[in-house]
Design a protein around this motif. Structure first.
Motif, PDB file in Angstrom:
ATOM      1  N   GLY A 351       1.103  -1.039   0.495  1.00  0.00           N
ATOM      2  CA  GLY A 351       0.124  -0.101  -0.225  1.00  0.00           C
ATOM      3  C   GLY A 351       0.774   1.298   0.162  1.00  0.00           C
ATOM      4  N   VAL A 352       1.552   1.587   0.734  1.00  0.00           N
ATOM      5  CA  VAL A 352       2.893   2.081   0.976  1.00  0.00           C
ATOM      6  C   VAL A 352       3.496   2.764  -0.380  1.00  0.00           C
ATOM      7  CG1 VAL A 352       5.336   3.199   1.887  1.00  0.00           C
ATOM      8  CG2 VAL A 352       3.319   2.545   3.148  1.00  0.00           C
ATOM      9  N   THR A 353       3.609   1.643  -1.835  1.00  0.00           N
ATOM     10  CA  THR A 353       4.436   1.573  -2.393  1.00  0.00           C
ATOM     11  C   THR A 353       3.578   1.922  -3.570  1.00  0.00           C
ATOM     12  OG1 THR A 353       5.675  -0.682  -1.880  1.00  0.00           O
ATOM     13  CG2 THR A 353       5.453  -0.102  -4.204  1.00  0.00           C
ATOM     14  N   THR A 354       2.124   2.184  -3.439  1.00  0.00           N
ATOM     15  CA  THR A 354       1.419   2.560  -4.579  1.00  0.00           C
ATOM     16  C   THR A 354       1.074   4.148  -4.448  1.00  0.00           C
ATOM     17  OG1 THR A 354      -0.679   1.864  -2.968  1.00  0.00           O
ATOM     18  CG2 THR A 354       0.008   0.158  -4.240  1.00  0.00           C
ATOM     19  N   VAL A 355       1.822   4.431  -2.953  1.00  0.00           N
ATOM     20  CA  VAL A 355       1.562   5.999  -2.972  1.00  0.00           C
ATOM     21  C   VAL A 355       2.600   6.750  -3.250  1.00  0.00           C
ATOM     22  CG1 VAL A 355       1.410   7.855  -1.148  1.00  0.00           C
ATOM     23  CG2 VAL A 355       0.271   6.167  -1.017  1.00  0.00           C
ATOM     24  N   VAL A 356       4.018   5.955  -3.002  1.00  0.00           N
ATOM     25  CA  VAL A 356       4.963   6.631  -3.263  1.00  0.00           C
ATOM     26  C   VAL A 356       5.372   6.162  -4.797  1.00  0.00           C
ATOM     27  CG1 VAL A 356       5.875   7.336  -1.098  1.00  0.00           C
ATOM     28  CG2 VAL A 356       6.310   4.945  -2.435  1.00  0.00           C
ATOM     29  N   GLY A 357       5.240   5.023  -4.766  1.00  0.00           N
ATOM     30  CA  GLY A 357       6.038   4.760  -6.734  1.00  0.00           C
ATOM     31  C   GLY A 357       5.620   5.211  -8.254  1.00  0.00           C
ATOM     32  N   PRO A 358       3.752   5.480  -7.680  1.00  0.00           N
ATOM     33  CA  PRO A 358       3.459   6.425  -8.891  1.00  0.00           C
ATOM     34  C   PRO A 358       4.331   7.845  -9.515  1.00  0.00           C
ATOM     35  CG  PRO A 358       1.858   6.107  -8.124  1.00  0.00           C
ATOM     36  CD  PRO A 358       2.768   5.297  -6.919  1.00  0.00           C
ATOM     37  N   PRO A 359       4.952   8.251  -8.652  1.00  0.00           N
ATOM     38  CA  PRO A 359       6.069   9.975  -8.988  1.00  0.00           C
ATOM     39  C   PRO A 359       7.111   9.936  -9.105  1.00  0.00           C
ATOM     40  CG  PRO A 359       4.988   9.456  -6.094  1.00  0.00           C
ATOM     41  CD  PRO A 359       4.109   8.956  -7.415  1.00  0.00           C
ATOM     42  N   LEU A 360       7.460   8.354  -8.250  1.00  0.00           N
ATOM     43  CA  LEU A 360       8.685   7.687  -9.147  1.00  0.00           C
ATOM     44  C   LEU A 360       8.810   7.597  -9.968  1.00  0.00           C
ATOM     45  CD1 LEU A 360       9.614   5.858  -5.658  1.00  0.00           C
ATOM     46  CD2 LEU A 360      10.421   8.426  -6.445  1.00  0.00           C
ATOM     47  N   ILE A 361       8.404   6.574 -10.866  1.00  0.00           N
ATOM     48  CA  ILE A 361       8.284   5.939 -12.155  1.00  0.00           C
ATOM     49  C   ILE A 361       7.650   7.093 -12.779  1.00  0.00           C
ATOM     50  CG2 ILE A 361       6.948   3.844 -13.026  1.00  0.00           C
ATOM     51  CD1 ILE A 361       7.044   2.241 -10.683  1.00  0.00           C
ATOM     52  N   SER A 362       7.024   7.653 -12.474  1.00  0.00           N
ATOM     53  CA  SER A 362       6.477   8.559 -14.007  1.00  0.00           C
ATOM     54  C   SER A 362       7.621   9.602 -14.251  1.00  0.00           C
ATOM     55  CB  SER A 362       5.616   9.132 -13.734  1.00  0.00           C
ATOM     56  OG  SER A 362       5.410  10.418 -11.987  1.00  0.00           O
ATOM     57  N   THR A 363       8.009   9.811 -12.791  1.00  0.00           N
ATOM     58  CA  THR A 363       9.547  10.471 -13.739  1.00  0.00           C
ATOM     59  C   THR A 363      10.791  10.292 -14.179  1.00  0.00           C
ATOM     60  OG1 THR A 363       9.040  12.463 -10.978  1.00  0.00           O
ATOM     61  CG2 THR A 363      11.461  12.239 -12.447  1.00  0.00           C
ATOM     62  N   SER A 364      10.762   8.249 -13.893  1.00  0.00           N
ATOM     63  CA  SER A 364      12.088   7.591 -14.067  1.00  0.00           C
ATOM     64  C   SER A 364      11.729   7.833 -15.260  1.00  0.00           C
ATOM     65  CB  SER A 364      12.443   6.993 -13.367  1.00  0.00           C
ATOM     66  OG  SER A 364      11.111   5.698 -13.737  1.00  0.00           O
ATOM     67  N   VAL A 365      10.813   7.673 -16.167  1.00  0.00           N
ATOM     68  CA  VAL A 365      10.677   7.443 -17.365  1.00  0.00           C
ATOM     69  C   VAL A 365      11.170   8.327 -18.137  1.00  0.00           C
ATOM     70  CG1 VAL A 365       8.960   7.221 -19.242  1.00  0.00           C
ATOM     71  CG2 VAL A 365       8.825   5.890 -16.960  1.00  0.00           C
ATOM     72  N   GLY A 366      11.087   9.342 -17.841  1.00  0.00           N
ATOM     73  CA  GLY A 366      11.417  11.010 -18.884  1.00  0.00           C
ATOM     74  C   GLY A 366      13.218  11.444 -18.768  1.00  0.00           C
ATOM     75  N   TRP A 367      13.922   9.858 -18.319  1.00  0.00           N
ATOM     76  CA  TRP A 367      15.576   9.468 -18.588  1.00  0.00           C
ATOM     77  C   TRP A 367      15.910   8.491 -19.087  1.00  0.00           C
ATOM     78  CZ3 TRP A 367      15.644   9.105 -12.160  1.00  0.00           C
ATOM     79  CH2 TRP A 367      15.580  10.437 -11.819  1.00  0.00           C
ATOM     80  N   ASP A 368      14.348   8.036 -20.035  1.00  0.00           N
ATOM     81  CA  ASP A 368      15.899   7.488 -20.735  1.00  0.00           C
ATOM     82  C   ASP A 368      15.892   5.936 -20.287  1.00  0.00           C
ATOM     83  OD1 ASP A 368      13.844   9.009 -22.768  1.00  0.00           O
ATOM     84  OD2 ASP A 368      16.046   9.863 -22.938  1.00  0.00           O
ATOM     85  N   TRP A 369      17.137   6.053 -21.147  1.00  0.00           N
ATOM     86  CA  TRP A 369      18.275   4.186 -20.788  1.00  0.00           C
ATOM     87  C   TRP A 369      18.771   4.124 -19.379  1.00  0.00           C
ATOM     88  CZ3 TRP A 369      19.029   0.464 -23.586  1.00  0.00           C
ATOM     89  CH2 TRP A 369      18.968   0.703 -24.674  1.00  0.00           C
ATOM     90  N   ALA A 370      18.746   5.987 -18.778  1.00  0.00           N
ATOM     91  CA  ALA A 370      19.265   6.230 -17.428  1.00  0.00           C
ATOM     92  C   ALA A 370      18.751   5.686 -16.542  1.00  0.00           C
ATOM     93  CB  ALA A 370      20.073   7.368 -16.600  1.00  0.00           C
ATOM     94  N   GLY A 371      17.002   6.081 -17.043  1.00  0.00           N
ATOM     95  CA  GLY A 371      16.305   5.181 -15.793  1.00  0.00           C
ATOM     96  C   GLY A 371      15.156   3.751 -15.857  1.00  0.00           C
TER      97      GLY A 371
END
Length: 409
Positions: A351-371
């Protein structure tokens, strides 16, 4: 050992499976249509919709442990019946909302219950089976629930196709009806599911360091599921030439893999060495899947589509191994009579992951290969850390050996 001793613990009641399936159907109908319902039927803005959904998510974290403690005090049958009745009322209220404030209150009430009900169903189910059978029993329940969530998307899809306000509201009323059916079925639970916990049996979870470590590891591991459900769709739409319907294919493929392999891959995970191997393998598969995803940007639509399928399969298989391994390892560290609160805590990690995970993942998508490379390294490290998860306490190992010795005599 007599038949009287074995039958009650090897034959979990089917009513728990029925409740788990109906609950998942109702949730699937809601989850598949909630955003569009709030937008088209209620007329909320994007910001208001986000606030309603985030409030529901935070409320779910607050309700999990109090609900578990109530079940240990008053008994599963009573508490589950009350919870489903309240959930039914909350969804009926949600189906009739017309303002932002009404939607916020109804979603908050529904959210408080969302992470508390599942662990109660799980603990009631495995309270009647031996520890070595509990993982397989929970795997069958998860298979049913995944199928129910997928099936619940069908009426939601029909409402979306109709596009009328009444259709969206009808879906929520149907969900409420399913929750009412769950409340009725709970009244027929066996007496063992109705009995309160033993006096003095309140879980001392904060002192159970091994279990807390597994819970934290599980929460971190489940970011792979969010990576599949959030990161890949964003990447496909924004950075590849794969057709947009590939996003739907990912979800269907994940559901099919879970339904087909969940029980099979869970076998043997009650053994510490097997549980560690499953967690490690799941982490490595998830890491490999994360490495494969950015390859979709190197080719045309057909090539990108093939890579998407491979990455989705790797992440889905990793998710299965992670779930089986962490469940098996966690059960080894749950004291008898404290399954409800411990399973609620384990679920809280996700449950905690579902709260903190989405912003982390959506941000990392913009980092291309590095993410994606960062995520691959993260899951591989978690897999290696899982190899150091401690086995069950020596007292538990002795208790497991004694019945075998007695049976041999």
């Amino acid at each position: 050992m007599t038949d009287h001793d074995t039958v009650p613990r090897t034959a979990p009641p089917r009513r728990f499976y029925v409740v788990g399936l109906c609950d998942a159907l109702g949730l699937g109908m809601y989850l598949s249509s909630s955003v569009l319902f709030l937008h088209r039927a209620t007329g909320l803005t994007n910001q208001q919709i986000g606030l309603v959904l985030s409030t529901s998510g935070v409320a779910s974290l607050l309700g999990a442990m109090p609900i578990a403690r109530a079940a240990e005090r008053f008994g599963l049958r009573v508490v589950l019946g009350v919870l489903f009745a309240i959930r039914c009322a909350a969804f009926l209220a949600l189906a009739s909302v017309a303002t932002f404030g009404q939607a916020l209150v109804a979603a908050a009430v529904a959210g408080v219950l969302s992470r508390g009900i599942g662990p109660l169903i799980e603990s009631g189910l495995i309270s009647r089976v031996r520890d070595e059978q509990a993982v397989g029993t929970l795997a069958r329940l998860r298979t049913l629930r995944n199928a129910g969530l997928a099936a619940g998307a069908l009426p939601a899809g029909a409402a979306i196709a109709v596009g009328e306000e009444w259709a969206y509201r009808a879906v929520l009323v149907a969900s409420a009806a399913l929750f009412l059916c769950c409340a009725v079925v709970c009244r027929g639970f066996p007496a063992s599911a109705a009995a309160p916990g033993r006096r003095g049996g309140r879980a001392r979870i904060l002192r159970n360091r091994a279990f807390l470590a597994i819970t934290a590891l599980y929460g971190a591991f489940t970011l792979s599921a969010l990576l599949l459900g959030i990161g890949m769709p964003l990447w496909i739409v924004q950075r590849t030439q794969a057709p947009s319907w590939t996003v739907t294919l990912i979800q269907l493929l994940n559901t099919a893999v879970v339904v087909a392999l969940q029980v099979r891959l869970s076998k043997g995970s009650e053994r510490p060495t097997r549980a560690r191997a499953l967690m490690c393998g799941g982490g490595l598969l998830a890491g490999l899947g994360a490495l494969v995803v950015p390859l979709t940007a190197l080719g045309s639509g057909g090539f990108a589509f093939g890579v998407v399928v491979v990455a989705a399969l790797l992440l889905s298989l990793g998710e299965l191994l992670i779930t089986a391994g962490t469940t098996g390892a966690a059960l080894q560290h749950i004291p008898e009579g404290q399954k409800t609160s411990h399973l609620a805590a384990l679920n809280l990690g996700f449950g905690v992951t579902t709260v903190v995970g989405p912003p982390l993942i959506s941000t990392s998508v913009g980092w291309d290969w590095a993410g994606w490379t960062g995520w691959a390294a993260f899951f591989a490290i978690l897999g290696l850390l899982a190899l150091r998860v401690p086995g069950p306490p020596a007292r538990v190992r002795r208790e497991e050996q004694e019945p075998r010795t007695a049976a041999a005599i």
